[in-house]
Design an enzyme around this catalytic site. Structure first.
Site, PDB file in Angstrom:
ATOM      1  N   GLU A 127       0.839  -1.203   0.000  1.00  0.00           N
ATOM      2  CA  GLU A 127       0.000   0.000   0.000  1.00  0.00           C
ATOM      3  C   GLU A 127       0.873   1.252   0.000  1.00  0.00           C
ATOM      4  OE1 GLU A 127      -3.139   0.095  -0.410  1.00  0.00           O
ATOM      5  OE2 GLU A 127      -3.722  -1.994  -0.040  1.00  0.00           O
ATOM      6  N   CYS A 184      -7.319  -2.616   8.592  1.00  0.00           N
ATOM      7  CA  CYS A 184      -6.040  -2.633   7.874  1.00  0.00           C
ATOM      8  C   CYS A 184      -5.503  -1.214   7.703  1.00  0.00           C
ATOM      9  CB  CYS A 184      -6.206  -3.306   6.506  1.00  0.00           C
ATOM     10  SG  CYS A 184      -6.434  -5.102   6.609  1.00  0.00           S
ATOM     11  N   HIS A 190      -1.241  -5.705   1.520  1.00  0.00           N
ATOM     12  CA  HIS A 190      -2.447  -6.524   1.432  1.00  0.00           C
ATOM     13  C   HIS A 190      -2.152  -7.783   0.621  1.00  0.00           C
ATOM     14  CE1 HIS A 190      -5.675  -3.465   2.686  1.00  0.00           C
ATOM     15  NE2 HIS A 190      -5.986  -4.596   3.306  1.00  0.00           N
ATOM     16  N   ARG A 233     -17.373  -1.077   7.087  1.00  0.00           N
ATOM     17  CA  ARG A 233     -18.499  -1.679   6.371  1.00  0.00           C
ATOM     18  C   ARG A 233     -19.111  -2.814   7.186  1.00  0.00           C
ATOM     19  NH1 ARG A 233     -19.129  -5.772   3.182  1.00  0.00           N
ATOM     20  NH2 ARG A 233     -16.929  -6.271   3.008  1.00  0.00           N
TER      21      ARG A 233
END
Lengths: 215, 215, 215, 215
Positions: free
Chosen positions: B81, B144, B168, B91
């Site tokens: 990332e 994360c 990731h 979510r």
């Protein structure tokens, strides 16, 4: 209260003959919805120059809201972007052959700026009109992110009360005849952008609903 | 010069029985490659607590490099990332039932932090070992991104010389038996994480190659 | 020469509130284009009964061409099907709760029947109208394939001169608001089905162009 | 009871440097599992010639089972194919430049043949070993479907008791370094093919479980 929204679309790039962002916003030029006037302008798909042109347009039109629209070929939804990052990293050359790699957009600028239009409210209003929409957390590292960061930096530098944002849109069907890629009709995109403009003009604040992504 | 790399993996979340990030890093615990020692620890998939645990582990192990690993189910590649954003927007609930919506991770913290491990060099080294890899520009808005931002903020707050990053990884095959989702084998992921750790330990600076995304 | 085309759409199934196949064909009911008259009827999404209803409708309308339309949620294109196979294998129950597994549709029927409408010509004509389209080589093993096989078997059994085919269509946008799936607008689908009907009515033979799949 | 299984893999095609079907089966050549002996041979990726070579190999090895393996780049799972259709329709030229369009493989041959290996049992056994697998209902219209149809037609023509089938496999990771495509590790594919061979050798009949597709 009267509000003016400047909508921008880009020139075609990456081998496409059209750019649905310009095809969409040009249809909205001059529309007045309630007290919200929409103005549409085209921006060159060029690092640097795009931001210069945008700054001139902002000074010329003096809008309350600026929403730049760009093509995100391969996406399923209309996606208001949450954040612009201070990075140019071009996978392909822009329309004048520039291909910056890992360069800051603004020297000593902040790492990122948040959108200041109500992105979740816009997504909800689109969905209520049966338009597939969701919030995105990356505008990429090409001219789309570049103009978004440039816009928010201009607003910060000039201590302007303008609110700004960026919305990515999918291909339209005619672009996908010989590709395996999703699309939305131009009519759907035009409606979506209109909803975004009016929602942004009417509401400063966002709504508090689930909309994140696990990655 | 001897270097120590702290690798973290998460607890399973979102209904999964395992988390490939922990399955991978625990295989690397105690490995010494040239002068690089790898230490692996597990982190709870919980907002807040994950960062507190990480800070304690950093103080305990005193590493030169910290790389947190997390599962990105649905991705095709191993994706270092680029940037962590100051936003929790869940979510789904975390493993203790917290579901923050549109909250800053650090009050008055900067909008975002850059990774300080050489992400493009890591991607190139993975690809040379036949491991599908690419740079990502969003770590999402769940735990994360939370730990990635928390890590970089800790480093900034403490004026530490530690370099930090987040990677990731996709599902492993056993997680996709009853889903339509891509995977990479655990062996491939272990190799990829090892390459990332050694590359980050050996190189402060990144390479100058194409790797951006148009959106 | 006057021709009549019978178009069928299905009832909603699989938890959807609408079925775009019926939404599309009902808009075409009664249209006359040049000498081609379109008739639209709805078919139950039920094994067995769907074919019985179709046979009755064919006897009632006495069409020259029958094209059944069905929803293929997740597909990007409008896809005329090449082949129907003699197999019911239901992943989900039909609208009356039947869930046959690995059963022949017609005992001692041939393994498969070809479509007898000009599928590549239809695809080309759709693409010329900017409609994403391609030939498909599987209609699945649910009620769509069932009615397609049933139609072609009826034509074979009765030595009829009717030509028959099946076309799968994607979701429409309102079905994808809360899913990650591509869609085409209802207007685009209606235009595509109309092109298919007129093309099938005017041309017995297909064109000789590339259109296969490597798998 | 001793059984012999002939496994075939193809030459690379379509610009790839390797074909994972051959990479996989060659690792199994000569293996004996319980009473099942595996023999592996490579087949040219050429219309016509592939079937001629296969017929010679069948006569030479005199197997009980023949399973041809082929690459389906872009698929997520290992997919035993249900049905072979009597159609060559090449999207790209084969390895000798042939590109048949809409031609029958066997003049006056049946429209299609069913696989005679227990495809659902094979899928279940793969899944129990954590290998992503599902039944497919189209082998495409290129050399993979061609050899599958050719095999089943040879068995029918010669009234042979051989049972035959075809299995498509995904890319392996090294093929996807510069593509956006899923993969499975070669080790996973080798295990999957071995499970298929042994399962087909031990069981004539299939199991009765859900496995169909709605489209």
């Amino acid at each position: 209260m009267k509000k003016k929204v400047l909508l921008t679309g880009f020139e075609p790039f990456g081998g496409e003959r059209i750019n649905p962002s310009w095809e969409a916003v040009k249809q909205l030029h001059g529309e007045v919805i309630d007290d919200v006037t929409l103005v549409a302008e085209q921006i060159p798909t060029v690092f640097g120059k795009s931001v210069a042109v945008l700054e001139t347009l902002v000074q010329q039109h003096n809008p309350d809201i600026v929403i730049c629209i760009g093509q995100a070929g391969g996406r399923l939804h209309i996606t208001p972007e949450r954040v612009a990052i201070n990075l140019d990293d071009a996978r392909i050359p822009d329309n004048q052959g520039n291909q910056p790699i890992d360069e800051p957009i603004v020297d000593k600028g902040p790492v990122a700026y948040w959108s200041t239009i109500p992105i979740k409210r816009i997504v909800e209003n689109m969905k209520e009109s049966n338009i597939p929409a969701s919030v995105s957390h990356t505008a990429g590292t090409f001219v789309c992110n570049h103009i978004f960061y440039g816009l928010m930096d201009y607003i910060a530098r000039t201590s302007s009360s303008i609110r700004g944002g960026f919305i990515h849109i999918p291909f339209i069907p005619e672009q996908t005849i010989n590709k395996e890629a999703p699309s939305l009709s131009l009519e759907t995109i035009v409606n979506g952008v209109k909803i975004a403009a009016v929602t942004a003009a009417k509401y400063d604040s966002d709504i508090h609903i689930v909309g994140g992504t696990t990655h």
